[in-house]
Design a protein around this motif. Structure first.
Motif, PDB file in Angstrom:
ATOM      1  N   UNK A 277       0.839  -1.199   0.000  1.00 55.65           N
ATOM      2  CA  UNK A 277       0.000   0.000   0.000  1.00 55.65           C
ATOM      3  C   UNK A 277       0.873   1.248   0.000  1.00 55.65           C
ATOM      4  N   UNK A 278       0.278   2.372  -0.375  1.00 53.95           N
ATOM      5  CA  UNK A 278       1.022   3.627  -0.405  1.00 53.95           C
ATOM      6  C   UNK A 278       0.720   4.443   0.847  1.00 53.95           C
ATOM      7  N   UNK A 279       1.118   5.715   0.828  1.00 56.82           N
ATOM      8  CA  UNK A 279       0.987   6.567   2.011  1.00 56.82           C
ATOM      9  C   UNK A 279      -0.459   6.790   2.420  1.00 56.82           C
ATOM     10  N   UNK A 280      -1.394   6.652   1.468  1.00 54.04           N
ATOM     11  CA  UNK A 280      -2.814   6.842   1.776  1.00 54.04           C
ATOM     12  C   UNK A 280      -3.551   5.514   1.885  1.00 54.04           C
ATOM     13  N   UNK A 281      -2.786   4.444   2.087  1.00 54.28           N
ATOM     14  CA  UNK A 281      -3.336   3.104   2.286  1.00 54.28           C
ATOM     15  C   UNK A 281      -4.053   2.578   1.046  1.00 54.28           C
TER      16      UNK A 281
END
Length: 346
Positions: free
Chosen positions: A81-85
């Motif tokens: 996942x990335x920084x914003x899930x």
């Protein structure tokens, strides 16, 4: 108001039925154009949003069964996942694989190198949700470090996690071995540059026997670039017909006794006038291309050609300590796993 209606009627009255239909279709096409433009702009913003978030990557590990037992096949699923899930699914294929998993035991005696593409059970739909699965059988109870390497359009990421394996038996203590020449066992390729089993440096279960020797500085210092030259032979004859493995002359997993990370890097082939260029850029010649089947981008390394008997490792050890340098390369259908230990000074 009545005069306006009369004016519009006078304009349309002389039009033929065909002309009226043509005018109506033109208006409709124009409306669709503006709708399409709005759709494109909206999704263009979404794509930029996804790429921006991909600059940060988080990995969660799920195992099946939940308690990992020695000697039992375990399903390892990495959720990216990335920084914003949001799930990360637009990985680049680099070195012929979308995700690399290196498994190393805490005593630095067991190594594995696996990928989702190595298994028939690969789930493309799950990967679109950022979930990538591999299977591995941990041979002995104890702690293992799992290093995950992936590449996005923004950057290359290397993350690591730990797995504690239950069961009978116990990993042996770390054995210090600073020899510069060794007998190396090989294991038969499972097809398509695959070997999904654990390799132990001490079990002596390989299919063939090779010989490896390294040239390294007598004193290796932390923070300084070091060149280590590998020489390979068989039956006292230099190996001049080594072939690329996973799009590289040789893969390396460098791990310290602290078990605080894994450096996954690749070797180069020093030859003729190309040596200086390759020493500056070990990834020279890489190309990118989009895969027509999965949508992933392909990150190519060297061309398929024979080489040998030498391969060069260029690396920098971040701290003083003892490091195990696991290697992996290919000869015919045999995958070799040379491993050498070095001590690094401050």
């Amino acid at each position: 108001m009545q005069s306006q209606n009369s004016t519009f009627s006078s304009i349309f009255r002389p039009m033929t039925k065909f002309a009226y239909l043509y005018c109506t279709m033109a208006i409709g096409v124009g409306m669709l154009f503006f709708v399409r433009e709005g759709y494109t702009q909206e999704h263009g913003v979404h794509d930029v949003h996804r790429m921006h978030n991909a600059a940060s990557l988080n990995i969660a590990l799920h195992t099946e069964p939940r308690t990992v037992e020695a000697g039992t096949s375990t399903e390892l699923t990495f959720h990216l996942t990335d920084a914003k899930n949001e799930p990360i699914s637009d990985l680049l294929v680099h070195h012929t694989r979308v995700l690399h998993v290196l498994v190393v035991s805490e005593n630095l005696q067991i190594i594995g190198h696996i990928h989702p593409e190595d298994f028939e059970s690969r789930d493309i739909m799950a990967e679109l949700e950022g979930r990538y699965t591999v299977h591995f059988t941990f041979p002995t109870a104890g702690r293992y470090i799992l290093a995950v390497d992936v590449m996005t359009a923004d950057a290359e990421f290397a993350k690591y996690l730990y797995v504690d394996v239950a069961g009978e038996g116990k990993l042996a203590d770390i054995a210090q071995d600073f020899r510069r020449e060794k007998v190396v066992l090989s294991y038969t390729d499972e097809g398509g540059d695959r070997y999904t089993k654990a390799v132990s440096l001490t079990d002596e279960k390989g299919a063939s026997t090779y010989h490896a020797r390294i040239e390294a500085p007598e004193r290796i210092k932390a923070g300084e670039m070091v060149h280590i030259i590998y020489h390979f032979s068989r039956d006292r004859e230099p190996l001049t017909d080594l072939v690329p493995f996973l799009d590289a002359p040789m893969h390396f997993a460098i791990v310290s006794t602290r078990l605080d990370g894994v450096v996954h890097t690749h070797g180069t082939v020093p030859r003729g006038d190309d040596t200086s260029k390759m020493m500056k850029d070990p990834y020279a010649g890489h190309k990118m291309k989009k895969s027509p089947s999965t949508g992933h981008h392909l990150h190519y390394g060297i061309a398929s050609e024979k080489f040998g008997p030498t391969v060069m490792l260029m690396t920098t050890f971040p701290e003083a300590g003892i490091y195990q340098i696991f290697g992996q390369l290919k000869h015919a259908d045999q995958i070799l796993w040379p491993s050498f230990m070095v001590e690094v000074e401050k």
